[in-house]
Design a protein around this motif. Structure first.
Motif: not given
Length: 335
Positions: A233-240, A301-319
């Protein structure tokens, strides 16, 4: 074939039985009967020898095929699509050959990945090391102004922190790649997770005068590892925070249903071009809008952590309108 002790004993036994039969037929019946028995047993022995030779030839072919397979010729097909023990053996050998071929392909792919990873790591370490070498040489000059000396010292410290973070992240990746990362299975409060994850980014958000909104019930939970998930979550927040302009907004919402717990982290920043979306979770990938200090490893790294815990992550965006990260932790079914 005759070098085989079992075959020699078998032929000797059959010859002795035939001889006994011939003698018994001659004594008890007649010469013609003995002759008939001799001819019949000779034909049977001849058939056995021919059949045994044929099996030996087939086994020799299989042995040659195995030598070719062991030498790396995985295109060899030894099947004959017939019935019998030898045909079953050929079919099993072919299945093993296919398995070995797939394993070789996987090993070659892993070697390519390892080579690329080493190349990426070398590239990522080369830049800060070169920068520190130059600044260290300048620091050795006695006439260097104190303001520059302070600036170079601060920059060296920043580069060292960057290298430390990179090495730490790569060690975590190595655990995932080796399958040795240990994840706890605790009931985690999403509210607690977010409060812990927000601590490192609150100061950067305050500096950029960004606002934060959180929406969700305190009772929302999921099964996972608090420390590893906090890292993601920290890595995703830092990106935002990094890609959102001054005065922008970071919003977090979370819900829970019978199937999964969902966390949505959104910003109204620069956004990600559509052609870059498939690669945002790729290791060492840097988009067009990435800063010079970006390494391209945080989201991977965030993707690897989440998917390793029976999770899923995807991104949607618009410039120009922002980005949303949708995280789902699925419920574990118990029987």
């Amino acid at each position: 074939m005759l070098r085989n002790r079992e075959i020699r004993l078998f032929l000797l036994t059959m010859c002795l039985i035939s001889l006994v039969g011939v003698v018994a037929g001659y004594i008890m019946i007649s010469f013609n009967a003995a002759l008939l028995i001799a001819i019949t047993t000779s034909l049977l022995i001849g058939c056995c020898i021919m059949f045994t030779r044929w099996r030996y030839n087939e086994i020799e072919k299989l042995s040659g095929g195995l030598r070719r397979i062991s030498a790396g010729d995985y295109a060899l097909d030894v099947r004959d699509n017939q019935e019998g023990e030898l045909s079953i053996l050929k079919s099993d050998i072919y299945k093993v050959t296919l398995m070995l071929s797939e394993q070789r392909s996987l090993l070659q792919h892993e070697k390519v990945q390892l080579t690329n990873a080493i190349s990426d790591i070398s590239h990522q370490l080369k830049t800060p090391l070169t920068s520190m070498t130059v600044m260290a040489d300048l620091l050795s000059e006695p006439e260097l102004p104190s303001s520059k000396r302070t600036e170079f010292t601060r920059n060296i410290r920043i580069q060292l922190e960057r290298i430390g973070w990179l090495v730490s992240s790569l060690l975590k990746f190595s655990k995932f790649d080796a399958g040795t990362a240990q994840f706890k299975q605790d009931h985690i409060s999403v509210d607690k997770l977010l409060r812990k994850s927000l601590e490192p980014v609150l100061i950067p958000m305050d500096i950029k005068e960004q606002t934060l909104s959180i929406k969700g019930e305190d009772t929302v939970t999921f099964i996972g590892d608090l420390n590893w998930t906090t890292e993601a979550i920290i890595n995703i927040l830092k990106n935002g925070v990094e890609h959102t302009h001054d005065g922008g907004e970071i919003s977090i919402s979370f819900t829970e249903n019978t199937l999964f717990t969902e966390i949505i982290i959104a910003d109204n920043g620069k956004g990600i071009p559509k052609d870059e979306l498939p690669y945002v979770f790729k290791r060492f990938y840097k988009g067009k809008n990435a800063s010079e200090d970006s390494i391209g490893i945080g989201l991977a790294l965030a993707h690897s952590i989440i998917t390793s815990q029976n999770g899923d992550i995807h991104v949607s965006s618009e410039v120009g309108k922002g980005t949303q990260f949708h995280i789902k932790f699925y419920k574990q079914v118990t029987i």
